[in-house]
Enzyme design. Structure first.
Site, PDB file in Angstrom:
ATOM      1  CE  LYS A  85      77.068  12.742 -63.448  1.00  0.00           C
ATOM      2  NZ  LYS A  85      76.534  13.899 -62.687  1.00  0.00           N
ATOM      3  N   GLY A  97      66.524  11.597 -47.972  1.00  0.00           N
ATOM      4  CA  GLY A  97      65.782  11.058 -46.841  1.00  0.00           C
ATOM      5  C   GLY A  97      64.353  10.692 -47.172  1.00  0.00           C
ATOM      6  N   GLY A 132      64.773  15.681 -47.464  1.00  0.00           N
ATOM      7  CA  GLY A 132      64.969  16.185 -48.817  1.00  0.00           C
ATOM      8  C   GLY A 132      64.941  15.032 -49.802  1.00  0.00           C
ATOM      9  CE  LYS A 186      78.789  16.999 -54.225  1.00  0.00           C
ATOM     10  NZ  LYS A 186      78.048  15.746 -54.501  1.00  0.00           N
TER      11      LYS A 186
END
Length: 429
Positions: A71, A224, A221, A107
């Site tokens: 994942k 944050g 983004g 990833k």
């Protein structure tokens, strides 16, 4: 300011080795877990709007899937490297393990800049990426999600391509999709909210009222921005926020000593988190400073919520003595050398793969909802997310107190043991 020569993968391995040695992990398991289980390197040809063809390089890396399907998100970034993707896949394994969800670590990344691509070009890149990886991803193999500069629309294009290839509906193959198209309510804000859930619990055990605190945040983004919004809802004051400016190709810090209005900042920012400088100054009364000024603010809390390698031995020289807590909303923002300094300063560290695990936790919730074809209301999603993050925080904190460990080491200890137990039960070592 990034540390020159920084390699995220080497940092991830150093962090792992340190804890693996302390818990006396056997050599075979250590060798298995300190490197990826599978790497896929691809090239994706994309027809551009001007008729030319551009070749993009991409990666999908599986670190470990002993506890469940791999994942992890897919990043679109011009500075993407295979070592960064390796590190992020490794951190995803520990992230899923520390919050105890049945998933492994993976990833993906593509070296590109979507800010300079049309929507049509982005769609063709997304579909091409999935075509190249279609035999190595899916709901029981590897489940992708949004990450840096990817969003729910990118995920839906990827899912549509996957379903076209396999001729059926597989909504659990990718998470972070739009609500109404197999996405979960709460997924967009989940990572940022998770950061603040763990911060809230940290302040509780420190005996500090969150309403008396202020913070400086790097990044505006998905992480944050939503961390700032929830922190402000809890009564905290956001003094400064930094973001990347697409046009100027540099970062700026937006500051208001009395507190920024996060909702107002959101209204004058774009989809990539770039805040309009002129409107911030003229309409909101912000000071606009250099991008690295966020770390120099005289605040109680620092939240690095952008990219890796931000807290270094050099940048820590500028951190205020007032700082009490660091919340790693980003993946790998702190170097191993900086960690040693943070420990000596007795700053409370909420490590990345615990602090920002809200995103993958909500992605897991999305998979569960897709598999049952029943979708939960927002309050149920957030209540489950809060409980999961709170429980994980206290499990790590209690171990840290019991054995006098740095919070990162305690989190690693729990995560590595869970994964090591899984590979041993499977008979891999």
């Amino acid at each position: 300011m990034k540390e020159k020569g920084y390699n995220a993968y080497l940092t991830a391995q150093k962090q792992f080795d340190h804890v693996a040695d302390n818990i006396n992990l056997d050599d075979a398991t250590k060798d298995l877990l300190r490197q990826p289980g599978k790497e896929i390197h691809i090239t994706v040809p994309v027809k551009m709007d001007d008729g030319s063809t551009k070749i993009y390089r991409g990666y999908r890396i599986h670190h470990n899937d002993a506890r469940g399907p791999a994942k992890g998100g897919i990043r679109f970034h011009p500075d993407e490297t295979v070592d960064t993707v390796r590190a992020l896949a490794m951190w995803m394994t520990w992230k899923c393990a520390v919050v105890n969800i049945p998933l492994g670590g993976g990833k993906g990344g593509v070296i590109c800049d979507p800010r300079e691509m049309s929507l049509g070009e982005q769609e063709r890149l997304c579909r091409g990426y999935v075509r190249e990886l279609s035999k190595n991803v899916g709901p029981v193999i590897d489940v992708a999600a949004p990450d840096v500069m990817t969003n729910s629309q990118h995920m839906l294009w990827m899912l549509d391509e996957f379903e076209t290839i396999y001729g059926g509906h597989y909504p659990g193959a990718i998470t972070g999709k739009p609500v109404g198209m197999g996405g979960s309510l709460g997924r967009t804000e989940a990572t940022g909210y998770g950061v603040v859930y763990t911060l809230r619990e940290a302040l509780k055990v420190m005996g500090i009222d969150i309403k008396t605190t202020n913070a400086s945040i790097q990044g505006f983004g998905k992480v944050g921005k939503y961390a700032a919004k929830l922190y402000q809802e809890y009564g905290g004051t956001v003094v400064a926020v930094s973001c990347w400016d697409i046009e100027d190709k540099k970062s700026y810090t937006f500051k208001n000593e009395k507190g920024l209005d996060i909702n107002a900042l959101e209204r004058i920012s774009n989809g990539f988190g770039t805040i309009n400088k002129e409107k911030a100054i003229n309409e909101l009364g912000c000071e606009v400073l250099e991008g690295d000024e966020w770390i120099k603010q005289d605040v109680d809390i620092l939240m690095p919520c952008a990219l890796e390698n931000q807290l270094t031995t050099e940048t820590l020289k500028h951190v205020s003595k007032r700082v009490k807590v660091i919340c790693e909303g980003a993946n790998g923002p702190t170097t191993t050398e900086a960690d040693e300094i943070i420990q000596k300063k007795k700053i409370f560290m909420i490590p990345d793969f615990l602090c920002n695990a809200g995103g993958v936790t909500c992605s897991y919730f999305e998979q569960v909802q897709c598999n049952t074809n029943y979708y939960w209301p927002l309050d149920e999603v957030l209540e489950k997310l809060d409980r999961k993050m709170t429980d994980a925080f206290h499990e790590v904190y209690n171990l840290a107190i019991k054995k006098n460990l740095y919070m990162r080491d305690a989190a690693y200890g729990i995560a590595i043991k869970r994964v090591a137990d899984a590979v041993k039960m499977r008979g891999w070592v």
